[in-house]
Scaffold this motif. Structure first.
Motif, mmCIF file in Angstrom:
data_model
loop_
_atom_site.group_PDB
_atom_site.id
_atom_site.type_symbol
_atom_site.label_atom_id
_atom_site.label_comp_id
_atom_site.label_asym_id
_atom_site.label_seq_id
_atom_site.Cartn_x
_atom_site.Cartn_y
_atom_site.Cartn_z
ATOM 1 N N PHE A 232 0.823 -1.203 0.000
ATOM 2 C CA PHE A 232 0.000 0.000 0.000
ATOM 3 C C PHE A 232 0.861 1.258 0.000
ATOM 4 O O PHE A 232 0.414 2.314 -0.436
ATOM 5 N N SER A 233 2.105 1.155 0.472
ATOM 6 C CA SER A 233 2.989 2.326 0.487
ATOM 7 C C SER A 233 3.191 2.890 -0.918
ATOM 8 O O SER A 233 3.495 4.072 -1.078
ATOM 9 N N GLN A 234 3.005 2.057 -1.931
ATOM 10 C CA GLN A 234 3.159 2.542 -3.303
ATOM 11 C C GLN A 234 1.953 3.366 -3.757
ATOM 12 O O GLN A 234 1.999 4.006 -4.805
ATOM 13 N N SER A 235 0.861 3.344 -2.957
ATOM 14 C CA SER A 235 -0.353 4.067 -3.320
ATOM 15 C C SER A 235 -0.579 5.305 -2.470
ATOM 16 O O SER A 235 -1.632 5.941 -2.586
ATOM 17 N N LEU A 236 0.381 5.666 -1.619
ATOM 18 C CA LEU A 236 0.197 6.807 -0.736
ATOM 19 C C LEU A 236 0.116 8.098 -1.543
ATOM 20 O O LEU A 236 0.927 8.347 -2.429
ATOM 21 N N ARG A 237 -0.854 8.936 -1.192
ATOM 22 C CA ARG A 237 -1.061 10.174 -1.926
ATOM 23 C C ARG A 237 -0.316 11.351 -1.309
ATOM 24 O O ARG A 237 0.131 12.238 -2.018
ATOM 25 N N VAL A 238 -0.225 11.387 0.029
ATOM 26 C CA VAL A 238 0.456 12.511 0.673
ATOM 27 C C VAL A 238 1.546 12.062 1.646
ATOM 28 O O VAL A 238 2.599 12.702 1.739
ATOM 29 N N TYR A 239 1.308 10.979 2.377
ATOM 30 C CA TYR A 239 2.254 10.593 3.433
ATOM 31 C C TYR A 239 3.639 10.277 2.847
ATOM 32 O O TYR A 239 3.769 9.530 1.884
ATOM 33 N N GLY A 240 4.657 10.870 3.450
ATOM 34 C CA GLY A 240 6.026 10.625 3.012
ATOM 35 C C GLY A 240 6.375 11.243 1.674
ATOM 36 O O GLY A 240 7.385 10.868 1.064
ATOM 37 N N ARG A 241 5.589 12.260 1.224
ATOM 38 C CA ARG A 241 5.824 12.877 -0.087
ATOM 39 C C ARG A 241 6.007 14.390 0.033
ATOM 40 O O ARG A 241 5.398 15.160 -0.723
ATOM 41 N N PRO A 242 6.840 14.876 0.953
ATOM 42 C CA PRO A 242 6.996 16.336 1.085
ATOM 43 C C PRO A 242 7.538 16.958 -0.201
ATOM 44 O O PRO A 242 8.465 16.428 -0.809
ATOM 45 N N GLN A 243 6.907 18.058 -0.601
ATOM 46 C CA GLN A 243 7.263 18.822 -1.803
ATOM 47 C C GLN A 243 6.948 18.105 -3.113
ATOM 48 O O GLN A 243 7.113 18.685 -4.191
ATOM 49 N N ALA A 244 6.482 16.888 -3.056
ATOM 50 C CA ALA A 244 6.063 16.208 -4.287
ATOM 51 C C ALA A 244 4.734 16.807 -4.739
ATOM 52 O O ALA A 244 3.961 17.307 -3.931
ATOM 53 N N PRO A 245 4.444 16.783 -6.027
ATOM 54 C CA PRO A 245 3.182 17.366 -6.506
ATOM 55 C C PRO A 245 1.981 16.552 -6.043
ATOM 56 O O PRO A 245 2.005 15.318 -6.066
ATOM 57 N N CYS A 246 0.947 17.254 -5.624
ATOM 58 C CA CYS A 246 -0.311 16.608 -5.257
ATOM 59 C C CYS A 246 -0.824 15.811 -6.451
ATOM 60 O O CYS A 246 -0.780 16.276 -7.595
ATOM 61 N N THR A 248 -3.727 15.289 -7.217
ATOM 62 C CA THR A 248 -4.962 15.873 -7.742
ATOM 63 C C THR A 248 -4.734 17.213 -8.427
ATOM 64 O O THR A 248 -5.227 17.453 -9.530
ATOM 65 N N CYS A 249 -3.961 18.116 -7.757
ATOM 66 C CA CYS A 249 -3.864 19.492 -8.273
ATOM 67 C C CYS A 249 -2.433 19.935 -8.570
ATOM 68 O O CYS A 249 -2.217 21.060 -9.015
ATOM 69 N N GLN A 250 -1.446 19.100 -8.284
ATOM 70 C CA GLN A 250 -0.032 19.372 -8.557
ATOM 71 C C GLN A 250 0.610 20.356 -7.569
ATOM 72 O O GLN A 250 1.792 20.682 -7.703
ATOM 73 N N THR A 251 -0.126 20.851 -6.575
ATOM 74 C CA THR A 251 0.465 21.708 -5.543
ATOM 75 C C THR A 251 1.448 20.886 -4.716
ATOM 76 O O THR A 251 1.153 19.736 -4.379
ATOM 77 N N TYR A 264 1.270 15.156 6.644
ATOM 78 C CA TYR A 264 1.417 15.616 5.269
ATOM 79 C C TYR A 264 0.041 15.990 4.735
ATOM 80 O O TYR A 264 -0.949 15.306 5.001
ATOM 81 N N TYR A 265 -0.014 17.089 3.981
ATOM 82 C CA TYR A 265 -1.300 17.501 3.423
ATOM 83 C C TYR A 265 -1.082 18.385 2.207
ATOM 84 O O TYR A 265 0.006 18.932 1.984
ATOM 85 N N CYS A 266 -2.141 18.528 1.419
ATOM 86 C CA CYS A 266 -2.133 19.425 0.266
ATOM 87 C C CYS A 266 -2.804 20.733 0.675
ATOM 88 O O CYS A 266 -3.993 20.718 1.041
ATOM 89 N N PRO A 267 -2.104 21.863 0.626
ATOM 90 C CA PRO A 267 -2.690 23.135 1.047
ATOM 91 C C PRO A 267 -3.801 23.630 0.134
ATOM 92 O O PRO A 267 -4.549 24.539 0.512
ATOM 93 N N THR A 268 -3.930 23.050 -1.040
ATOM 94 C CA THR A 268 -4.997 23.442 -1.953
ATOM 95 C C THR A 268 -6.233 22.553 -1.795
ATOM 96 O O THR A 268 -7.360 23.046 -1.695
ATOM 97 N N CYS A 269 -6.030 21.262 -1.767
ATOM 98 C CA CYS A 269 -7.159 20.321 -1.724
ATOM 99 C C CYS A 269 -7.771 20.201 -0.321
ATOM 100 O O CYS A 269 -8.939 19.787 -0.206
ATOM 101 N N GLN A 270 -6.994 20.505 0.700
ATOM 102 C CA GLN A 270 -7.490 20.334 2.072
ATOM 103 C C GLN A 270 -7.712 21.702 2.710
ATOM 104 O O GLN A 270 -6.842 22.572 2.631
ATOM 105 N N LYS A 271 -8.858 21.875 3.354
ATOM 106 C CA LYS A 271 -9.225 23.170 3.943
ATOM 107 C C LYS A 271 -9.380 23.043 5.454
ATOM 108 O O LYS A 271 -9.658 21.991 5.969
#
Length: 271
Positions: A232-246, A248-251, A264-271
């Motif tokens: 499942f680590s290969q499917s992580l969207r945010v965890y362990g991906r600092p500065q990597a593009p989101c 969903t939105c590439q932020t 870890y979070y996306c400042p655009t997709c998460q409010k």
């Protein structure tokens, strides 16, 4: 640390080999785990038949009436099914040999796990007594999460990682679930709306079920009962991906520390 998906994957892996089998021998090489293994465990278990293998939170429960073996895998523990003549490796602390000829072997390099015995008829074990609902069960729903979050100033991430609120939502899965639900990890739990509670419950279920389907998340040294790693680590969207593009939105993904743990979070997709 093995989390709920890893423990559930282990449960599903060992259950067919344990249910209905009689324990013919118990061999304890190292009794000093997080809590000492009961000295009378071999006497209590030898000759008992295993009726069920269950999970409560991160605990495995091997039912051997009239009692139950409680196992926690700690920081780096694992269970494997091996032939009885398989030579033990370093840190192979306990063997439960079955009448099938297989041996269930507990491996725990850091010795932070546990193997205990209790009688359910005398009450729940103290380690289980105050656990919250199972995240994949019916009692964990949007109404429950919304109600229990009211007036809470702690972060929503801290709330869903509290095992007295809901069990098994570890650090990785909390970050991933909050991303799917579009909620920032630092948001005060009391500010959660009912609609957000609905999204978050659905996201927690989705993330955990996906991880179980893929065999769990292996970031360090956890392996399953057959020695295989989770993916499942290969499917992580945010965890362990600092500065990597989101995804969903590439932020660029942001990394912060909460309570000594990485978030870890996306400042655009998460409010």
């Amino acid at each position: 640390m093995p989390e709920l998906p890893e423990v559930e994957t282990t449960r599903r892996g060992i259950e067919p080999h344990l249910t209905g089998r009689r324990i013919t021998q118990v061999h304890i090489r190292q009794p000093r785990l997080r809590w000492p293994i009961p000295t009378d465990l071999p006497h209590r278990l030898q000759g008992r038949t295993i009726t069920r293998v269950e999970r409560r939170g991160k605990y495995l429960l091997i039912q051997c009436p009239p009692g139950t073996v409680l196992i926690h895998l700690g920081m780096s523990g694992s269970l494997r099914l091996v032939p009885p003549d398989a030579p033990p490796r370093p840190h192979d602390h306990v063997d439960l040999t079955l009448d099938s000829g297989l041996t269930l072997r507990l491996h725990d390099p850091r010795r932070f796990g546990a193997l205990l015995w209790f009688d359910p008829e005398t009450g729940n074990h103290p380690l289980l007594a105050h656990l919250g609902p199972e995240p994949l069960g019916d009692s964990f729903d949007a109404d429950y999460l919304f109600r229990i979050s009211r007036g809470r100033r702690i972060s929503i991430k801290a709330l869903i990682m509290n095992s007295q609120v809901v069990v098994g939502v570890g650090n990785i899965y909390a970050s991933e679930s909050l991303f799917l639900a579009g909620i920032r990890p630092r948001r005060a739990a009391g500010r959660l709306t009912r609609a957000e509670a609905t999204r978050l419950v659905a996201a927690i279920r989705q993330v955990l079920e996906a991880s179980i389907a893929q065999g769990g998340t292996t970031l360090r040294d956890f392996v399953h009962e057959d020695g295989a790693h989770g993916y499942f680590s290969q499917s992580l969207r945010v965890y362990g991906r600092p500065q990597a593009p989101c995804t969903t939105c590439q932020t660029p993904i942001k990394h912060i520390t909460q309570g000594g743990r990485s978030s870890y979070y996306c400042p655009t997709c998460q409010k």
